[in-house]
Each structure stands twice: as C-alpha cells, then as structure tokens.
Design a protein around this motif. Structure first.
Motif, PDB file in Angstrom:
ATOM      1  N   ALA A   6      51.805  43.666  25.569  1.00  0.00           N
ATOM      2  CA  ALA A   6      50.339  43.632  25.640  1.00  0.00           C
ATOM      3  C   ALA A   6      49.882  42.636  26.700  1.00  0.00           C
ATOM      4  N   ALA A   7      50.537  41.482  26.767  1.00  0.00           N
ATOM      5  CA  ALA A   7      50.164  40.457  27.743  1.00  0.00           C
ATOM      6  C   ALA A   7      50.399  40.937  29.170  1.00  0.00           C
ATOM      7  N   GLN A  12      47.630  42.717  34.130  1.00  0.00           N
ATOM      8  CA  GLN A  12      47.387  43.634  35.250  1.00  0.00           C
ATOM      9  C   GLN A  12      45.929  44.085  35.270  1.00  0.00           C
ATOM     10  N   ARG A  13      45.410  44.458  34.122  1.00  0.00           N
ATOM     11  CA  ARG A  13      44.021  44.928  34.030  1.00  0.00           C
ATOM     12  C   ARG A  13      43.034  43.807  34.356  1.00  0.00           C
ATOM     13  N   ILE A  34      44.610  39.695  26.498  1.00  0.00           N
ATOM     14  CA  ILE A  34      44.978  40.395  25.263  1.00  0.00           C
ATOM     15  C   ILE A  34      43.891  40.189  24.212  1.00  0.00           C
ATOM     16  N   ARG A  35      43.924  41.041  23.213  1.00  0.00           N
ATOM     17  CA  ARG A  35      43.051  40.880  22.053  1.00  0.00           C
ATOM     18  C   ARG A  35      43.910  41.155  20.820  1.00  0.00           C
ATOM     19  N   VAL A  44      43.690  43.974  26.934  1.00  0.00           N
ATOM     20  CA  VAL A  44      42.268  44.256  27.125  1.00  0.00           C
ATOM     21  C   VAL A  44      42.140  45.676  27.649  1.00  0.00           C
ATOM     22  N   GLY A  45      40.983  46.283  27.441  1.00  0.00           N
ATOM     23  CA  GLY A  45      40.786  47.672  27.837  1.00  0.00           C
ATOM     24  C   GLY A  45      40.750  47.877  29.342  1.00  0.00           C
TER      25      GLY A  45
END
Length: 105
Positions: A6-7, A12-13, A34-35, A44-45
């Motif tokens: 996730a990280a 990247q996002r 991250i969330r 994150v989205g």
C-alpha cells in the motif's frame, strides 16, 4: 493489502499529485500515501481533486483523492493568490473536492 504494498503504490500516486500541484504553485509537499481501513492498509486513491483551506488571511491548496486524503499540499499563501491558482486548477479540468480535507496538521 499489506502495508509495504500500500505504501509503495500510494507513494507513486502521491508523487504524481505532488508534481501536478508543483506545476501550479512552485512548491508542493507530499502528504498522505496510505490510509488505514480497519486492520488493513490501502494506498491513497488515484483521483486528483483540487481542494483548498483558508486560515486567517492565508490559503493552502491540495490535491486530494475522492475520500479527501491530501496527497500533496502547497505552502500557505495569501488568499487572493490561492484563489487565483485554485480557479486555474479548476479551469484546467481538475474536479473540486468539496468535503473535509484530511491533511497533516
């Protein structure tokens, strides 16, 4: 999703959002990558929504995901300058985030 996956994806996002905001403001700080969702983590989205906050006589601009997690933020700036940049972001096709922005204090 595992934390490290996730990280990595979230970073990247968020870096992409940081570069996009940098193009508008000349400075952008990476914020959330991250969330947490219950006992697991999510990046994150992918969405890039324009957000703004004002405090006193200053404004800060953000690039958020659809849940309001700020992926990048500007330095504080005079409200007039912030509003001009924010309107440019919207004019360039960035959707506006209208909810509560989750940002690093």
């Amino acid at each position: 999703m595992q934390y490290h996956k996730a990280a990595h994806l979230g970073k990247q996002r968020a870096q992409k959002a940081q570069m996009r905001l940098f193009d508008y403001t000349g400075f952008a700080m990476l914020t959330y990558t991250i969330r947490q969702s219950g006992d697991s983590f999510e990046p994150v989205g992918e969405e890039e929504l324009a957000g703004k906050l004002t405090r006193g006589d200053e404004a800060m601009l953000f690039v958020c995901d659809a849940q309001g997690y700020a992926k990048a933020q500007s330095k504080p700036m005079p409200i007039k300058e912030g509003e001009e940049i924010f309107q440019k972001m919207l004019a360039d096709g960035m959707p506006e985030f209208k909810g509560e922005i989750k940002t690093v204090s």
